[in-house]
Each structure stands twice: as structure tokens, then as C-alpha cells.
Design a protein around this motif. Structure first.
Motif, PDB file in Angstrom:
ATOM      1  N   LEU A 172      54.661  26.085  96.283  1.00 25.69           N
ATOM      2  CA  LEU A 172      54.474  26.465  97.567  1.00 25.69           C
ATOM      3  C   LEU A 172      54.651  27.919  97.529  1.00 25.69           C
ATOM      4  O   LEU A 172      55.575  28.831  97.375  1.00 25.69           O
ATOM      5  N   ASN A 173      53.583  28.520  98.221  1.00 23.90           N
ATOM      6  CA  ASN A 173      53.638  30.161  98.418  1.00 23.90           C
ATOM      7  C   ASN A 173      54.205  30.548  99.752  1.00 23.90           C
ATOM      8  O   ASN A 173      55.241  31.517  99.614  1.00 23.90           O
ATOM      9  N   SER A 174      53.628  30.166 100.761  1.00 26.13           N
ATOM     10  CA  SER A 174      54.117  30.662 102.025  1.00 26.13           C
ATOM     11  C   SER A 174      53.832  29.461 103.047  1.00 26.13           C
ATOM     12  O   SER A 174      52.766  28.488 102.856  1.00 26.13           O
ATOM     13  N   ILE A 175      54.425  29.555 104.437  1.00 23.70           N
ATOM     14  CA  ILE A 175      53.981  28.685 105.454  1.00 23.70           C
ATOM     15  C   ILE A 175      53.752  29.755 106.474  1.00 23.70           C
ATOM     16  O   ILE A 175      54.630  30.713 106.725  1.00 23.70           O
ATOM     17  N   GLN A 176      52.611  29.409 107.314  1.00 27.63           N
ATOM     18  CA  GLN A 176      52.514  30.298 108.502  1.00 27.63           C
ATOM     19  C   GLN A 176      52.367  29.286 109.974  1.00 27.63           C
ATOM     20  O   GLN A 176      51.752  28.143 109.492  1.00 27.63           O
TER      21      GLN A 176
END
Length: 225
Positions: free
Chosen positions: A143-147
Motif C-alpha cells: 500500500l503506497n498511499s490513499i487519496q
């Protein structure tokens, strides 16, 4: 719908009626703060401040023009097709709360970003949410990022409205909410050959339109303490 039918049952009065805790209040020996008459309870200055905040943020007003959204698709060599939401809600009747959120909380693309390194999700190590090892490959998904998009598309914003003497209720409506989850898929051969590593960036997008929510809270504030 047969799938939903088991959940479509009547709920008990304490959940159906937002004023149920207030109606059930039997200890009237306390001098409780009445939210329905704050000016008399706390003075006219408090009423002036509340009215000023309401006017500044357009609390209680509704946008007469629905925010419009359009979707486009972009593709590059490292990404799957990604839905990009472009919100065109800079209209004259836009609620002021949207501009405040956009200018102070959101990034340039009007999203709020959460870096995976700042998240603590269960036993997740090194942001790995999936791992599979077999005789040929070692596969991991990180998981890299959540926007999150749409936080500046309020069409109704009433965070605190008194519906009783001791009960406050919040009502909000947004044109849409969209979440984008950015993942990294990595497949390595088990023989340790670094020339055949496959890495792919994946974006998972989900969203809903015309979001509305109502939350009620019973607050008993003893003025003698």
C-alpha cells in the motif's frame, strides 16, 4: 431485494428517535445548559459569535447548483487505467466551507492524501497488505498511499443544530466522495534473479455521488460544574 431484506427491520425507539435520551431524562435537579436558548444561557456575545461563524461558513445554507463532475481516463506504462475526477464546483453559489477546506486542508489536486507509512493497519509490515510465495515466484502487494476526493463539494453544511434543549444534530450533504488507493505489485522469481522482477503500480478507485449524513448527540452540560 432478497439480500437486503434481513436487514430491513424496525429499529428500537432509542435509535429511531434522536430525542429519545432527552425525553428519557428524569433527573431534573441538574442545571443543564439549554442549547436552544444559548443567548439567555451564556449571553448575547456567544450568540453573536455563533451567528458570525454561521455566516462565514454558510452554515445552514444550501447550494442551489449541484457540483458537476466529469471523469477522464489516463494510461501510462506503469499505471493501469485510472479514473480522474475533475470537480467543477467553483460557482457563485458555492458554500464558503468548500473554499475554506480547499485552501487549508487539500492538496493542489483537491484531494487529501494519506501516506501508507503513517498508517497502522493490524499486523501490516513494510506496507505489505498481501503476500504469496510459491515454487516459482514471491508476490507482494504494498500500500503506497490513499487519496480522498470530494471533501470540498458540500451542498449542505449544518454541523451543529439544536433539535431539543440538550440535543444537537449535524446534517451534511456532498456532491460526491471518491477514494483512490495506490498499490505496488511486485513479483520476484524465487531463484533470486533480479533481472526478471516485475513491478506494477495499481490504482483502485471507488466513489459515490450525492452523499448525505445525519448525526445526533445528546449533551448534558451541568452549569454548576
Amino acid at each position: 431485494n432478497g439480500l437486503l431484506e434481513p436487514y430491513l427491520t424496525d429499529i428500537s425507539p432509542e435509535y429511531a428517535d434522536a430525542l429519545y435520551p432527552e425525553k428519557a431524562l428524569d433527573d431534573m435537579t441538574l442545571d443543564l445548559l439549554k442549547f436552544g436558548d444559548l443567548e439567555n444561557e451564556l449571553g448575547s456575545l456567544v450568540g453573536f459569535i455563533i451567528d458570525s461563524v454561521k455566516d462565514f461558513l454558510d452554515i445552514g445554507k444550501e447550494s442551489t447548483k449541484q457540483n458537476s463532475t466529469t471523469s477522464t481516463n489516463s494510461t501510462d506504462t506503469n499505471n493501469t487505467n485510472t479514473s480522474i475526477t475533475e470537480n467543477n464546483n467553483n460557482s457563485d453559489d458555492e458554500l464558503k466551507i468548500n473554499a475554506v477546506i480547499r485552501d487549508n486542508l487539500l492538496d493542489e489536486d483537491r484531494s487529501i492524501s494519506i501516506n501508507a507509512s503513517n498508517l497502522e493497519l493490524g499486523n501490516m509490515t513494510d506496507n505489505i497488505i498481501f503476500e504469496l510465495n510459491d515454487e516459482l515466484t514471491n508476490t507482494t502487494m504494498k500500500l503506497n498511499s490513499i487519496q480522498l476526493y470530494g471533501l470540498d463539494t458540500f451542498t449542505k453544511f449544518e454541523p451543529l443544530t439544536n433539535i431539543g434543549n440538550y440535543t444537537l444534530q449535524g446534517n451534511v450533504q456532498l456532491s460526491f466522495l471518491e477514494i483512490k488507493i495506490n498499490l505496488l505489485l511486485e513479483i520476484r522469481p524465487t531463484n533470486g534473479n533480479t533481472d526478471n522482477i516485475v513491478m506494477e503500480e495499481v490504482t483502485v478507485t471507488a466513489g459515490v455521488e450525492d452523499v448525505s449524513a445525519t448525526l445526533s448527540a445528546f449533551l448534558a452540560v451541568d452549569q454548576d460544574k
